[in-house]
Scaffold this motif. Structure first.
Motif: not given
Length: 265
Positions: A136-165
């Motif tokens: 998908q990244v390779a196709w977005a780099a070579i396809r014609p059209g507008a440049p890719p649009l990046g966003v920041v998404v907030r994700v909440h993970l119910a993981i207790k251990s710091d190591m697993v996180l």
């Protein structure tokens, strides 16, 4: 004269497994009874009777993590020299031990239990996401059209251990097109930069993917039925910053195995 009503027809084969599947089935049973069960019994016996010094972690799980860290530092030292010799291995082990003793990192408690089959499933899913996201990244780099649009998404993970996180964050960073830019440790919230997202459908698809990763990490490392808090941590959920409702959300999102089989049919 034969007693069978149709003497020209071959006699029916008795119902049951064939020889090769039956052999491997018996081999699997003998392996469990003769090897896996005595090994598990020996590990439990050592865990209950073997005293691990505090400088080695005070616990077999902590000792295993420190031994793995020492092995990894030795491996990196040998890679830096580019020659596998006993001298490089011994010196690398000494340098690794000195680093761990003189420059110790903050303690990362080892909690929960690893499940190899679920871990293999998680690894295969990582490889598949790696290949798919790379395309998908390779196709977005070579396809014609507008440049890719990046966003920041907030994700909440119910993981207790710091190591697993930390492992989950590494998992997300290894997939091309996603990068964790900020971590809210107290609330277990990740802010992930996602490459080329233009519609709400793509955002929802990313949230579904993160929910699947969350379930797989919990299933692999910290199932609630096998959770064993480390001596360095408290035993309440508030200390791990994961309320019970969030863990219940993950459990409710995972359909039972019987329902999944019925749905697949």
């Amino acid at each position: 004269m034969s007693n069978t009503p149709y003497p020209d027809r071959p006699s029916p084969r008795p119902v049951g497994k064939r020889r090769v599947p039956a052999f491997f089935g018996l081999l699997w049973r003998y392996a469990v009874v003769g090897f896996a069960w005595p090994l598990t019994t020996a590990i439990v016996w050592l865990h209950n009777r073997l005293h691990v010094p505090k400088w080695m972690g005070g616990d077999l799980r902590e000792f295993g993590v420190r031994l793995w860290g020492l092995s990894w530092l030795t491996f990196v030292w040998v890679l830096l020299w580019g020659d596998v010799t006993w001298g490089n291995i011994i010196v690398g082990a000494l340098v690794g031990a000195a680093i761990m003793l003189l420059l110790p990192l903050p303690r990362v408690p080892v909690e929960g239990r690893i499940h190899p089959i679920a871990a293999m499933n998680l690894l295969f899913n990582l490889l598949w996401n790696f290949l798919l996201s790379s395309a998908q990244v390779a196709w977005a780099a070579i396809r014609p059209g507008a440049p890719p649009l990046g966003v920041v998404v907030r994700v909440h993970l119910a993981i207790k251990s710091d190591m697993v996180l930390t492992l989950a964050i590494d998992y997300i960073n290894l997939v091309p097109g996603t990068m964790v830019v900020e971590v809210d440790h107290l609330r277990r919230i990740l802010y992930v930069h996602v490459f080329d997202v233009r519609t709400q459908k793509q955002v929802d698809s990313f949230h579904q993917q993160m929910a699947y990763v969350e379930r797989q990490f919990i299933k692999t490392f910290e199932r609630d039925s096998e959770w064993q808090p480390s001596p360095f941590h408290g035993i309440d959920d508030d200390f791990h910053h994961v309320p019970f409702t969030e863990r219940q959300r993950v459990a409710d999102a995972t359909p039972p195995a019987r329902h999944r089989r019925r749905k697949e049919r």
